[in-house]
Design a protein around this motif. Structure first.
Motif, PDB file in Angstrom:
ATOM      1  N   SER A  22       4.369   7.325 -13.127  1.00 23.04           N
ATOM      2  CA  SER A  22       5.804   7.438 -13.369  1.00 23.04           C
ATOM      3  C   SER A  22       6.110   6.861 -14.745  1.00 23.04           C
ATOM      4  O   SER A  22       5.273   6.200 -15.366  1.00 23.04           O
ATOM      5  CB  SER A  22       6.588   6.671 -12.305  1.00 23.04           C
ATOM      6  OG  SER A  22       6.594   5.273 -12.600  1.00 23.04           O
ATOM      7  N   TYR A  23       7.328   7.063 -15.210  1.00 20.81           N
ATOM      8  CA  TYR A  23       7.695   6.511 -16.519  1.00 20.81           C
ATOM      9  C   TYR A  23       7.689   4.987 -16.496  1.00 20.81           C
ATOM     10  O   TYR A  23       7.480   4.348 -17.535  1.00 20.81           O
ATOM     11  CB  TYR A  23       9.045   7.053 -16.978  1.00 20.81           C
ATOM     12  CG  TYR A  23      10.238   6.660 -16.148  1.00 20.81           C
ATOM     13  CD1 TYR A  23      10.939   5.490 -16.412  1.00 20.81           C
ATOM     14  CD2 TYR A  23      10.689   7.472 -15.111  1.00 20.81           C
ATOM     15  CE1 TYR A  23      12.054   5.137 -15.661  1.00 20.81           C
ATOM     16  CE2 TYR A  23      11.805   7.127 -14.356  1.00 20.81           C
ATOM     17  CZ  TYR A  23      12.479   5.963 -14.636  1.00 20.81           C
ATOM     18  OH  TYR A  23      13.573   5.614 -13.895  1.00 20.81           O
ATOM     19  N   HIS A  24       7.877   4.372 -15.316  1.00 20.64           N
ATOM     20  CA  HIS A  24       7.791   2.909 -15.224  1.00 20.64           C
ATOM     21  C   HIS A  24       6.370   2.400 -15.503  1.00 20.64           C
ATOM     22  O   HIS A  24       6.195   1.246 -15.886  1.00 20.64           O
ATOM     23  CB  HIS A  24       8.203   2.442 -13.829  1.00 20.64           C
ATOM     24  CG  HIS A  24       9.640   2.656 -13.508  1.00 20.64           C
ATOM     25  ND1 HIS A  24      10.657   1.993 -14.172  1.00 20.64           N
ATOM     26  CD2 HIS A  24      10.247   3.463 -12.597  1.00 20.64           C
ATOM     27  CE1 HIS A  24      11.824   2.373 -13.677  1.00 20.64           C
ATOM     28  NE2 HIS A  24      11.601   3.265 -12.727  1.00 20.64           N
ATOM     29  N   ASP A  25       5.373   3.244 -15.281  1.00 22.03           N
ATOM     30  CA  ASP A  25       3.976   2.826 -15.437  1.00 22.03           C
ATOM     31  C   ASP A  25       3.475   2.912 -16.871  1.00 22.03           C
ATOM     32  O   ASP A  25       2.404   2.393 -17.199  1.00 22.03           O
ATOM     33  CB  ASP A  25       3.078   3.696 -14.540  1.00 22.03           C
ATOM     34  CG  ASP A  25       3.481   3.644 -13.083  1.00 22.03           C
ATOM     35  OD1 ASP A  25       3.708   2.523 -12.572  1.00 22.03           O
ATOM     36  OD2 ASP A  25       3.593   4.710 -12.441  1.00 22.03           O
ATOM     37  N   LEU A  26       4.237   3.554 -17.732  1.00 18.32           N
ATOM     38  CA  LEU A  26       3.728   3.845 -19.071  1.00 18.32           C
ATOM     39  C   LEU A  26       3.578   2.620 -19.978  1.00 18.32           C
ATOM     40  O   LEU A  26       2.637   2.577 -20.783  1.00 18.32           O
ATOM     41  CB  LEU A  26       4.602   4.908 -19.736  1.00 18.32           C
ATOM     42  CG  LEU A  26       4.669   6.255 -18.993  1.00 18.32           C
ATOM     43  CD1 LEU A  26       5.446   7.275 -19.806  1.00 18.32           C
ATOM     44  CD2 LEU A  26       3.276   6.770 -18.654  1.00 18.32           C
TER      45      LEU A  26
ATOM     46  N   ASN B  51      13.927   5.988 -18.494  1.00 15.87           N
ATOM     47  CA  ASN B  51      14.334   5.151 -19.630  1.00 15.87           C
ATOM     48  C   ASN B  51      13.153   4.785 -20.526  1.00 15.87           C
ATOM     49  O   ASN B  51      13.233   3.821 -21.289  1.00 15.87           O
ATOM     50  CB  ASN B  51      15.016   3.866 -19.128  1.00 15.87           C
ATOM     51  CG  ASN B  51      14.096   3.031 -18.245  1.00 15.87           C
ATOM     52  OD1 ASN B  51      12.921   3.371 -18.063  1.00 15.87           O
ATOM     53  ND2 ASN B  51      14.611   1.950 -17.686  1.00 15.87           N
ATOM     54  N   TYR B  52      12.073   5.546 -20.437  1.00 16.85           N
ATOM     55  CA  TYR B  52      10.908   5.241 -21.278  1.00 16.85           C
ATOM     56  C   TYR B  52      11.231   5.509 -22.742  1.00 16.85           C
ATOM     57  O   TYR B  52      11.669   6.601 -23.112  1.00 16.85           O
ATOM     58  CB  TYR B  52       9.708   6.079 -20.850  1.00 16.85           C
ATOM     59  CG  TYR B  52       8.496   5.859 -21.731  1.00 16.85           C
ATOM     60  CD1 TYR B  52       7.829   4.641 -21.726  1.00 16.85           C
ATOM     61  CD2 TYR B  52       8.029   6.863 -22.581  1.00 16.85           C
ATOM     62  CE1 TYR B  52       6.733   4.417 -22.542  1.00 16.85           C
ATOM     63  CE2 TYR B  52       6.924   6.650 -23.401  1.00 16.85           C
ATOM     64  CZ  TYR B  52       6.285   5.415 -23.377  1.00 16.85           C
ATOM     65  OH  TYR B  52       5.196   5.208 -24.186  1.00 16.85           O
ATOM     66  N   ARG B  53      11.030   4.495 -23.565  1.00 22.20           N
ATOM     67  CA  ARG B  53      11.296   4.599 -25.006  1.00 22.20           C
ATOM     68  C   ARG B  53      10.085   4.192 -25.830  1.00 22.20           C
ATOM     69  O   ARG B  53      10.187   3.917 -27.025  1.00 22.20           O
ATOM     70  CB  ARG B  53      12.482   3.705 -25.390  1.00 22.20           C
ATOM     71  CG  ARG B  53      13.796   4.063 -24.691  1.00 22.20           C
ATOM     72  CD  ARG B  53      14.318   5.422 -25.143  1.00 22.20           C
ATOM     73  NE  ARG B  53      15.571   5.752 -24.480  1.00 22.20           N
ATOM     74  CZ  ARG B  53      15.663   6.447 -23.355  1.00 22.20           C
ATOM     75  NH1 ARG B  53      14.555   6.884 -22.763  1.00 22.20           N
ATOM     76  NH2 ARG B  53      16.839   6.730 -22.815  1.00 22.20           N
TER      77      ARG B  53
END
Length: 520
Positions: free
Chosen positions: A172-176, A246-248
């Protein structure tokens, strides 16, 4: 002569009837053939999956709690030939989570149930997957980078998933943010050698910007065999996708998940009997994926929030959702319809409470992780204590500060007595017992004013604000002490309770009886 003419006429009639019957049979076969081409290769058992499932997670938890035996949790042998276990949103934690009365989830229980399943159904092959958000992305407010304890906890998750032998892990984007660390070329080579599960991290729509980072697998193929499959292996293809959220970060690019699935699907379909998409997406995007990319058989979805959404069929696709923080383990059962040559699926959920025994090896790893994390978090707490000396008595927006419940006792003696005899007055002790007294994931509901100006920092620098004290509900009281006539502290029930007493963390919470215990 008349008799001969009558016999010929009858023969002609019989031939006509025969021709009509044959034509009808051919038309019927054609209709069936066309109909079978339009039917899905995998069909959800909707009549049992949806009609008996409760409408929300609270009702679901209460219903499951009534199943008090392990046999009830394992379920009946209903002819399944294979299974896929799925969970998600563990947020970098291997621990159980929730009210001390009934904590749920945890890696050891998750693996413990799978071990019980394997013992109960030794001839049923299975796979174990994660739908995403298995790392924490909590940042250090002073640097903006991942907090030190978060990095340590995430590394332990990798070790746990290696030991638990997960077959596919969706990103997921939280894992990036953590992936940016462990997929750097040198780190990735180390992980491949020590924890090869990183090769089973997958995403069809996450790609590194630079060659300095490894690329996750876009899809994975797994083959199951076993006695119940009668010598015919079952090939399952997994595709992973996430929304950008919200991955930036600068390390990865997150592309359109629907485009990614659509482009990969023919390649995966060519080698798989069943195609499963592991999707970390919004409910609306999951619906869109199921309707617009209709050749997907199953979507195991994660919406990243504590919602209970029923398994359902969307067009030709069966959709089942992970339970937040894997407090319930998803179990997708597969059945082969021999007559029609199709697969049927049914999702069920298993409450991971104290009835489920811990897997010993996973529990030993969790305990080792907790010891290291406790040491790191203690060091961070001591560092915060030193910083707090430079910013004593920070004010809130109204200039009020936290004073502690002892300051309330002179004027509110009876209310103070009720508080001292309640569970709120011992909330911090439950964290100490679990060695999580410095764990940011837990502190907010076990202390007073956490992450608020002048509130609890840690037990070393602000011991007077440990436990759930008066100001945890009523707000900082220094202004009230200066002028007791000022309006202050009105709290509604249950709206003042539900930020912590959520259905997931406190499934036994019932406002009337709980309020009766602390009424003041």
């Amino acid at each position: 002569m008349r008799t001969m003419r009558g016999g010929a006429s009858m023969r002609r009639q019989l031939v006509s009837v025969f021709i009509i019957l044959v034509a009808g049979a051919l038309v019927l076969l054609a209709i069936r053939s066309l109909g079978s081409k339009s039917r899905p290769a995998v069909e959800g058992i909707a009549q049992t999956a949806t009609s008996q499932q409760p409408k929300d997670i609270f009702e679901f938890e209460r219903a499951q709690a009534r199943k008090t035996t392990l046999a009830g949790r394992l379920g009946a042998d209903d002819g399944m030939v294979a299974a896929i276990f799925f969970g998600g949103d563990i947020l970098g934690s291997l621990e159980v989570c929730g009210c001390p009365k009934n904590p749920l989830g945890g890696a050891a229980r998750r693996q413990g149930y799978i071990r019980l399943f394997a013992e109960r159904y030794p001839d049923v092959p299975f796979l174990h997957v994660d739908t995403g958000s298995f790392f924490s992305d909590r940042a250090d407010p002073t640097t903006g980078d991942l907090a030190e304890d978060v990095i340590v906890g995430n590394e332990w998750v990798i070790r746990a998933y290696e030991q638990m032998k997960l077959d596919a892990v969706n990103l997921s984007y939280h894992d990036l943010p953590q992936l940016a660390r462990c997929f750097r070329s040198e780190e990735f080579r180390r992980h491949v050698a020590e924890t090869p599960v990183v090769r089973r991290f997958l995403s069809a729509n996450v790609r590194p910007r630079e060659a300095s980072h490894a690329s996750p697998q876009p899809y994975l193929l797994r083959e199951l065999s076993g006695e119940r499959l009668k010598g015919r292996p079952l090939r399952i293809g997994f595709i992973g996708v996430t929304e950008a959220g919200n991955y930036r970060g600068r390390e990865f690019v997150v592309s359109d998940p629907l485009v990614a699935v659509r482009s990969l699907l023919p390649r995966v379909r060519a080698h798989a009997d069943v195609v499963v998409v592991l999707a970390y997406l919004s409910p609306e995007m999951i619906e869109t994926l199921a309707r617009e990319v209709s050749d997907v058989d199953v979507i195991l979805a994660d919406v990243g929030r504590p919602l209970w959404l029923q398994p359902k069929a969307v067009g030709r696709t069966y959709v089942a959702y992970s339970i937040y923080q894997t407090k319930f383990l998803g179990e997708l059962r597969l059945y082969r319809d021999e007559r029609e040559g199709r697969w049927r699926v049914l999702a069920r959920y298993v409450e991971l409470d104290g009835l489920i025994p811990d897997d010993p090896a996973t529990e030993a790893l969790r305990a080792e992780a907790r010891r290291e994390l406790a040491a790191v978090q203690r060091r961070l707490a001591e560092r915060a204590m030193a910083a707090s000396r430079r910013a004593q008595q920070s004010a809130s927006g109204e200039g009020a500060t936290f004073v502690g419940s002892r300051a309330c006792q002179p004027c509110h003696a009876s209310a103070y007595t009720v508080w001292t005899e309640s569970g709120h007055a011992h909330a911090f002790a439950t964290l100490q017992k679990a060695k999580r007294e410095n764990d940011p994931q837990c502190l907010g509901c076990h202390v007073t004013g956490y992450e608020q100006p002048g509130g609890f920092l840690n037990v070393f620098s602000t011991p007077r604000l440990k436990d759930v004290q008066c100001e945890a509900c009523h707000g900082p009281a220094s202004r009230h002490l200066e002028d007791p006539t000022r309006p202050y502290g009105k709290v509604g029930v249950p709206e003042g309770c539900v930020p912590c007493h959520t259905r997931e963390n406190s499934p036994d919470f019932e406002p009337v009886s709980y309020w009766a215990k602390i009424k003041h």
